[in-house]
Design an enzyme around this catalytic site. Structure first.
Site, PDB file in Angstrom:
ATOM      1  N   GLU A 220      -2.042  -5.975 -12.775  1.00 56.57           N
ATOM      2  CA  GLU A 220      -2.251  -5.012 -11.695  1.00 56.57           C
ATOM      3  C   GLU A 220      -1.335  -3.801 -11.863  1.00 56.57           C
ATOM      4  O   GLU A 220      -1.734  -2.656 -11.609  1.00 56.57           O
ATOM      5  CB  GLU A 220      -2.006  -5.676 -10.332  1.00 56.57           C
ATOM      6  CG  GLU A 220      -2.930  -6.839 -10.008  1.00 56.57           C
ATOM      7  CD  GLU A 220      -4.309  -6.404  -9.571  1.00 56.57           C
ATOM      8  OE1 GLU A 220      -4.571  -5.196  -9.515  1.00 56.57           O
ATOM      9  OE2 GLU A 220      -5.136  -7.284  -9.282  1.00 56.57           O
ATOM     10  N   ARG A 224      -3.109  -0.089 -12.474  1.00 60.40           N
ATOM     11  CA  ARG A 224      -2.998   0.835 -11.344  1.00 60.40           C
ATOM     12  C   ARG A 224      -1.863   1.833 -11.535  1.00 60.40           C
ATOM     13  O   ARG A 224      -2.052   3.046 -11.415  1.00 60.40           O
ATOM     14  CB  ARG A 224      -2.806   0.056 -10.041  1.00 60.40           C
ATOM     15  CG  ARG A 224      -3.905  -0.948  -9.772  1.00 60.40           C
ATOM     16  CD  ARG A 224      -3.944  -1.370  -8.327  1.00 60.40           C
ATOM     17  NE  ARG A 224      -4.631  -2.643  -8.163  1.00 60.40           N
ATOM     18  CZ  ARG A 224      -5.117  -3.096  -7.015  1.00 60.40           C
ATOM     19  NH1 ARG A 224      -4.998  -2.378  -5.921  1.00 60.40           N
ATOM     20  NH2 ARG A 224      -5.715  -4.278  -6.941  1.00 60.40           N
ATOM     21  N   THR A 600     -10.128   0.090 -16.133  1.00 61.62           N
ATOM     22  CA  THR A 600     -10.785  -0.769 -15.146  1.00 61.62           C
ATOM     23  C   THR A 600     -10.409  -0.412 -13.720  1.00 61.62           C
ATOM     24  O   THR A 600     -10.974  -0.968 -12.784  1.00 61.62           O
ATOM     25  CB  THR A 600     -10.480  -2.252 -15.438  1.00 61.62           C
ATOM     26  OG1 THR A 600     -11.434  -3.086 -14.781  1.00 61.62           O
ATOM     27  CG2 THR A 600      -9.076  -2.614 -15.006  1.00 61.62           C
TER      28      THR A 600
END
Length: 664
Positions: A220, A224, A600
């Site tokens: 993550e 991000r 993604t």
């Protein structure tokens, strides 16, 4: 080919931009609490069911903020502009929901000071009614972003998580990671939102620090935070979409390199498969706190675009090599027909169990096989991707009854066993991804003129269209017009309902996958039906997820109208969902698919030639050897490999949800 600055990007020197900034600075579009937060209360406040956004981070409650001075500054605006803000919110919603069929062709909704002059400066062709309609709708997406951003800025600035209903923020670490801010920066650049971008850049420059004694989820944080910073650097330096960065052109890259150096410790496992988590201060990798210590296969295989681009920028091979090794280790497990189980041990490099799915914990493994090839041109990854897609078509693609919708099933016990007709919303990245694998980012018309077009390409084009229809129907069958987190497709010929939604799966987390595929399908086919479907879904989000006083939230159930609200705005609502809506309604020369690849988390990164410094550092086993091993694995399907399998793995051990996890 070189990427030229699109003709339709915003001009930051245009006088209209000053009017836009002044409009939003004075509009006060978010007003004070009016009691709506009490409707839900604390129903979803437990860490197990709601927050934070990924699984391996302890839950921290933050009742105070170190960024109080920013909140006080916004409060000054609020005290003066409450009435105006409420009026703006109502007017914007009115424009969103008015019947589009009766819209005057020359009318533009209230949005960031838009007018005809600004519209034409953004658009690169003659004004036509159809073009005007989509530019109009694009402006409403920008409005939705600003309503979301203003609410976050007002009530939770600097916090990692935002709860729009209760107007509060929480942190994922004691000091915060800039989760929402960093994830949204490139969206603001693409939308041309100068003033909020300057506010975000200032926070990154003065407040963001990754020097924290804290475990974070490797995946993550990479997609991000690292992806967001690298994309911001790319857009700011190559395309000059952040004029304020001229004073410190390496700001985003410096932050990215610092973060990546801290993440490198996750790759220091005995096998080379990255640990699920890593301590940002010590660099020590940490095994998953669930799933028997195994890492998610999708998460371990969805780090490569970011690390390879960073290697290119820094001239350092270490990032490339560390991330690349994870793919090699997985491939040397010789997965049957290219289909990988959804868990893998970082300690041994061996898969845990046999469960196959393209939803949670499996999805982006397949996505990044293709995108690594698109990013750098490495043929090995194209080979792996095509092998996997052949396995998907052979084992996972099925039809529902009575309408014969095409869907991608799951194999809970592995290849050669009974299928489950369950399909996560996460799987809806596949239609766009499949077509991207057919055209490599060109249009279908262009790709068909190539000698390389053949039977497989025809079949994949048809499969992409059929899957896209099924993903749209997941929205179309609910009372709210929004899709559930999980759907089941009927495989019984005597059944009369194609899509079955269970109550525990009916929540909506503002996910982007369907919108992402609609955007890609539109760009490559030119079929306007995908834009129309996207507009219908956007209106449903506006109608049901808007929070009184500003902002948008996830929903408890899409089966109820009106639905109850969950009191959480996911960062990917800003980074992905609204960005893909905006691109869906934009002219095609904004971020051409032939020049960029989206990670993604929807952060655009450039395609580049890795030579002479970088190249694929491994080669695959010979095909005859791989075939032999595949046969052995199928025959041994009932062997020791299944002992670790947890048939309830989709919910067991999940403390909190992440991008590639389901939430129940």
């Amino acid at each position: 080919m070189a990427f030229s600055i699109p003709r339709n990007v915003p001009s930051f020197t245009n006088p209209q931009r000053q009017s836009e900034d002044a409009y939003w600075a004075s509009s006060g579009s978010i007003h004070k609490p009016a009691g709506v937060q009490n409707r839900i209360g604390g129903i979803f406040r437990s860490a197990a069911s709601d927050l934070p956004l990924y699984k391996d981070k302890p839950y921290y409650s933050s009742s105070s903020s170190t960024y109080g001075y920013r909140r006080r500054r916004w409060d000054m605006f609020l005290r003066k502009r409450v009435a105006v803000g409420a009026l703006v919110f109502i007017v914007v919603l009115y424009w969103w929901f008015r019947p589009t069929e009766t819209e005057p062709s020359d009318q533009i909704p209230i949005s960031l000071g838009s007018d005809k002059k600004k519209d034409s400066s953004w658009f690169s062709s003659d004004s036509k009614k159809a073009d005007k309609k989509w530019l109009d709708r694009r402006e409403r997406v920008k409005d939705a972003f600003m309503l979301s951003w203003d609410a976050y800025s007002t009530y939770a600035w600097g916090f990692d998580e935002f709860h729009p209903v209760t107007r509060t923020g929480t942190q994922m670490t004691p000091k915060g990671l800039g989760w929402i801010i960093v994830d949204a920066i490139d969206t603001m650049m693409i939308m041309g939102l100068h003033q909020p971008l300057a506010h975000a850049r200032e926070w990154v420059q003065t407040a963001l620090s990754y020097d924290q004694d804290q475990e974070v989820n490797t995946f993550e944080t990479t997609i991000r935070m690292l992806g967001g910073l690298l994309s911001a650097h790319y857009l700011a330096t190559t395309h000059k979409l952040d004029p304020g960065s001229k004073q410190d052109p390496d700001l985003y890259l410096d932050k990215a390199a610092d973060l990546a150096d801290r993440l490198l410790g996750a790759y220091n496992s005995p096998s080379g498969i990255p640990f699920a988590s890593v301590n940002l201060k010590t660099g020590k990798g940490v095994e998953s706190h669930a799933d028997g210590g195994a890492s998610s296969t999708a998460e371990a295989a969805t780090l490569q675009l970011e690390m390879k681009y960073l290697s290119k920028l820094m001239g350092e091979q270490v990032y490339w090599q560390k991330a690349e090794k994870a793919i090699r280790v997985m491939d040397e497990n010789h997965p049957t027909d290219g289909l990988v189980p959804i868990f893998i041990y970082a300690t041994t490099g061996k898969f845990r169990g046999s469960e196959i799915r393209l939803g949670s914990r499996g999805d982006s493994y397949y996505e990044y096989l293709l995108k690594q090839h698109l990013q750098t041109g490495e043929p090995l990854y194209a080979e792996m991707y095509q092998e996997s897609m052949a396995g998907v078509k052979k084992h996972l693609v099925h039809k529902s009854y009575p309408s014969k919708f095409t869907f991608i099933a799951e194999l809970p016990m592995g290849v050669g066993t009974n299928v489950s007709p369950k399909m996560d919303h996460l799987v809806c990245f596949m239609p766009g991804n499949i077509l991207l694998g057919v055209t490599n980012g060109t249009t279908v018309a262009e790709a068909k003129r190539s000698p390389a077009w053949g039977k497989r390409e025809d079949e994949d084009l048809q499969l992409a269209k059929e899957l896209m229809r099924s993903c749209y129907e997941m929205y179309n069958v609910t009372k709210t017009g929004l899709a559930p987190e999980i759907a089941f497709f009927n495989m019984d010929e005597s059944g009369n309902q194609d899509i079955i939604i269970k109550s525990q799966d009916a929540h909506n987390l503002q996910r982007p996958e369907t919108v992402e595929s609609l955007f890609l399908m539109w760009r490559m086919t030119g079929d306007e039906i995908y834009r129309e479907w996207g507009w219908k879904i956007f209106k449903a989000f506006m109608k049901h997820s808007a929070v009184e006083g500003g902002g948008f939230t996830s929903l408890n159930s899409v089966l109820n109208d009106p639905p109850t609200q969950r009191d959480n705005m996911e960062s990917f609502w800003l980074a992905e969902t609204l960005k893909y809506f905006y691109l869906l309604f934009s002219p095609n020369d904004l971020l051409p698919l032939t020049d960029v690849v989206f990670n993604t988390e929807a952060h655009p990164l450039p395609r580049f030639d890795p030579k002479p410094l970088f190249k694929t550092g491994w080669s695959r086993a010979k095909k005859i050897e791989r075939t032999t091993i595949k046969k052995i694995k199928v025959e041994d399907q009932e062997g020791p490999e299944l002992k670790d399998h947890d048939p309830e793995g989709r919910s067991h051990g999940m403390e909190v949800k992440g991008k590639h996890e389901e939430s129940h």
